[in-house]
Each structure stands twice: as structure tokens, then as C-alpha cells.
Design a protein around this motif. Structure first.
Motif, short mmCIF file in Angstrom:
data_model
loop_
_atom_site.label_atom_id
_atom_site.label_comp_id
_atom_site.label_asym_id
_atom_site.label_seq_id
_atom_site.Cartn_x
_atom_site.Cartn_y
_atom_site.Cartn_z
N MET A 1 0.84 -1.22 0.00
CA MET A 1 0.00 0.00 0.00
C MET A 1 0.87 1.26 0.00
N PHE B 1 -1.47 7.50 0.52
CA PHE B 1 -2.80 7.35 1.10
C PHE B 1 -2.81 7.75 2.58
N THR B 2 -1.89 7.21 3.33
CA THR B 2 -1.86 7.54 4.77
C THR B 2 -1.39 8.97 5.00
N ILE C 1 -4.47 11.04 4.63
CA ILE C 1 -5.32 10.91 5.81
C ILE C 1 -4.74 11.71 6.97
N HIS C 2 -3.44 11.56 7.15
CA HIS C 2 -2.76 12.28 8.22
C HIS C 2 -2.96 13.80 8.07
N ALA D 1 3.99 14.59 10.32
CA ALA D 1 3.95 13.30 9.64
C ALA D 1 5.33 12.66 9.48
N ALA E 1 0.51 -7.09 4.00
CA ALA E 1 0.94 -6.29 2.85
C ALA E 1 0.10 -5.04 2.67
N LEU E 2 -1.12 -5.05 3.17
CA LEU E 2 -1.98 -3.88 3.06
C LEU E 2 -1.49 -2.76 3.97
N PRO F 1 0.36 -0.03 5.40
CA PRO F 1 1.37 0.87 4.84
C PRO F 1 2.45 1.12 5.88
N LYS F 2 3.66 1.23 5.42
CA LYS F 2 4.75 1.51 6.36
C LYS F 2 4.93 3.02 6.48
N SER G 1 6.17 9.22 13.02
CA SER G 1 5.70 10.60 13.04
C SER G 1 5.96 11.24 14.40
N ASN G 2 5.66 12.50 14.49
CA ASN G 2 6.03 13.32 15.64
C ASN G 2 5.20 13.02 16.88
N VAL H 1 -1.78 14.46 16.48
CA VAL H 1 -2.04 13.66 15.28
C VAL H 1 -0.90 12.68 15.04
N MET I 1 -1.86 8.80 15.15
CA MET I 1 -2.30 8.37 13.82
C MET I 1 -1.86 6.96 13.49
N LEU J 1 -4.42 4.15 12.25
CA LEU J 1 -4.33 3.59 10.90
C LEU J 1 -4.09 2.09 10.94
#
Lengths: 136, 136
Positions: free
Chosen positions: A1, A5-6, A9-10, A32, B84-85, B87-88, B92-93, B98, B102, B106
Motif C-alpha cells: 500500500m 494514502f496515509t 489521511i494524516h 507526519a 501487505a496492506l 502501509p509503512k 511521526s512526531n 495527530v 495516527m 491507521l
DNA sequence: CATATCTGTAACGTTTAATATTACAGTACA
DNA sequence: TGTACTGTAATATTAAACGTTACAGATATG
């Protein structure tokens, strides 16, 4: 993925939490953990679809354009990652019944899989993501 | 989507079409258009789960071990591509509400997405893929 | 029993995709 | 007019996917 996309969203979630003032790509990128230019690229897609507005120059940045519950994760997926489920198979052997037909069979199956995923993602709006982020 | 998944489907379909005799990794690799070593790697996973049997040495190769309709695409997905779906995301901060939350929000959403995908993939067995390949 | 043909697997090399970085033009504000 | 932004293209870097080589172990066959 794809992580666009993320990232989308973020970014939208962050914008949703400060609906009154603009956020710069730098602020978002710090939240992010990516480069500001990537944020601008992703957000330019979202802008093109009317989800957000942007303003250049001093005091500019990005801001939400719609109601939080008008944007679903499926909307975002379609913009940033449509087709991402589709695996890129190498060209297989046309002289073999399997090699010759497998590609289109798989294409159909994965097309269906993406539609099915859509049903799931349609149920999540940015509003719900915001609520989840706040709660946790 | 990882192509190990489609390689596994391709290989199993080919094996399904010749249930009486073994197929070597080279024959399969020629049909799928990849290197024989990759085929052996993927098939060793399938063997570990009892879907196929293999034999070394002259006249050896791979052969189906179960009934065609006992193996669904979801079974194969779990073996070759689980997660696999997901996402890596970059780290983040943590100092941002957020950024800090997040990732786990997610994670939960994508976990659900994978389960949902499972419902779709469960409905396809190798038997059905074989039928589709024959028909087209 | 020696040789040819396979699998199994690790190590390494190559290619491709994802991401970061740099650069700069255009816009808006003060 | 200078400063702070977006928009976007071009390039560099990193990481993931994939291919290749190498070789040990198994097994049939002459």
C-alpha cells in the motif's frame, strides 16, 4: 500500500483539528515525519478534488474545504492509490495456457478485490478518524 | 501488492492442470516469466503449509497435495503476503496529537481492511481460478 | 556407484520504485 | 520590496523487489 494514502489521511486529520486557520506544508510535514515537498504534492491532489483549499504567500497554507463527514477513506484511496492492489506481474509465457490467461484472470479478481475494499473504506470518514485520534 | 501472491496462484494453477505428474521449478518459471529460484522460494512456503509436495532429484519437482477446492486465495494470501496492506508510515512526531496517535489508528483500520479483503478472497478457490483460466 | 537432475537455501548483484532534496517560478501579504 | 508561502520539475538517495550465482543434499538411472 502506497503511503500517499496515509499521508493524505494524516494531513486531512491535522487540518480537521484546526479548521479555523491554515496549516503550512512544513507544519504538516513535521507532524507526519516526511519532507514538506511530499506533503505539497499529496495535498495538491486533494485540492484538485476540492477537499481542501490552499493559499500561497505569507500566512498561507492549507485548510479544509468541506465538512469532515463528507470525505471517506475510499474517496482518498481513489485519488491517491487507485489500482495499488493490482500486482504488477511479469509478462508470462503466451505459449502456455496458464501463462497466457493468468494475467487477465488475476486482473479481474483484483479489480473485484479493490471494489470490495471500497465497501469497507467508504464507512470511514475523516470525522471518524479524528474521533479515533482524539479518543486514544 | 507483493507478486509472491500471484506467483503462488500461478504455480498452483499450473500444478492443478497436471495433477498426475510433477512440474519442475524451471517449467513453472518459464510459464510465469520469473527466475526458477523465486519459484522454489515461493513453493517452499506452500509446501510448508501442506498445499503441495515436492521431490528432489531426477524426475522430481512439485505436485499438488490437496483437493483444488480446499485452497482459497485467502489461504495463499495469508502465507505469502499477510500484512501487505499495512502501509509503512514513517515515524511521526510524538509531540503532535495527530502524529502521536495516527499510526495506531491507521494500523487498526488497515487490520480491518485486511480482514474484509479476506472475506472476498475466501470465495475464490484454486478450482475456480483453474476454471477461469480454462474458459477464457 | 558414478553421474545427471532435481530441490533448498544463502549470499550477492542488479533493477526499479519510493522518497528526499534542491531549485526556482509564482503569489500574497506587510 | 522583502519575506513567507505554494506549485512543480529535476535530480539524488534510499529501500525494496527481483535476478543470479553457487553449492549442499536428495534421488533416480545407467
Amino acid at each position: 500500500m502506497n503511503s500517499d494514502f496515509t499521508l493524505a489521511i494524516h494531513s486531512l486529520t491535522l487540518l480537521a483539528l484546526q479548521p479555523d486557520r491554515m496549516a503550512t506544508s512544513e507544519v504538516i510535514s513535521e507532524s507526519a515525519g516526511v519532507h514538506p515537498v511530499r506533503i505539497r504534492k499529496v495535498l495538491s491532489l486533494l485540492k484538485k478534488h476540492g477537499f481542501i483549499k490552499s493559499k500561497e504567500g505569507t500566512g498561507g497554507g492549507f485548510i479544509f474545504a468541506l465538512d469532515l463527514s463528507e470525505i471517506s477513506l475510499w474517496d482518498i484511496y481513489k485519488i491517491t492509490s487507485e489500482g495499488a492492489l493490482q500486482p504488477k506481474c511479469p509478462d508470462s509465457n503466451e505459449h502456455c495456457i496458464v501463462g497466457a490467461n493468468m494475467q487477465k484472470v488475476l486482473f479481474g479478481i483484483f479489480l473485484g478485490a479493490e471494489e470490495h475494499l471500497g465497501e469497507y473504506l467508504r464507512d470511514y470518514t475523516i470525522k471518524e478518524v479524528v474521533d479515533l485520534v482524539k479518543r486514544k
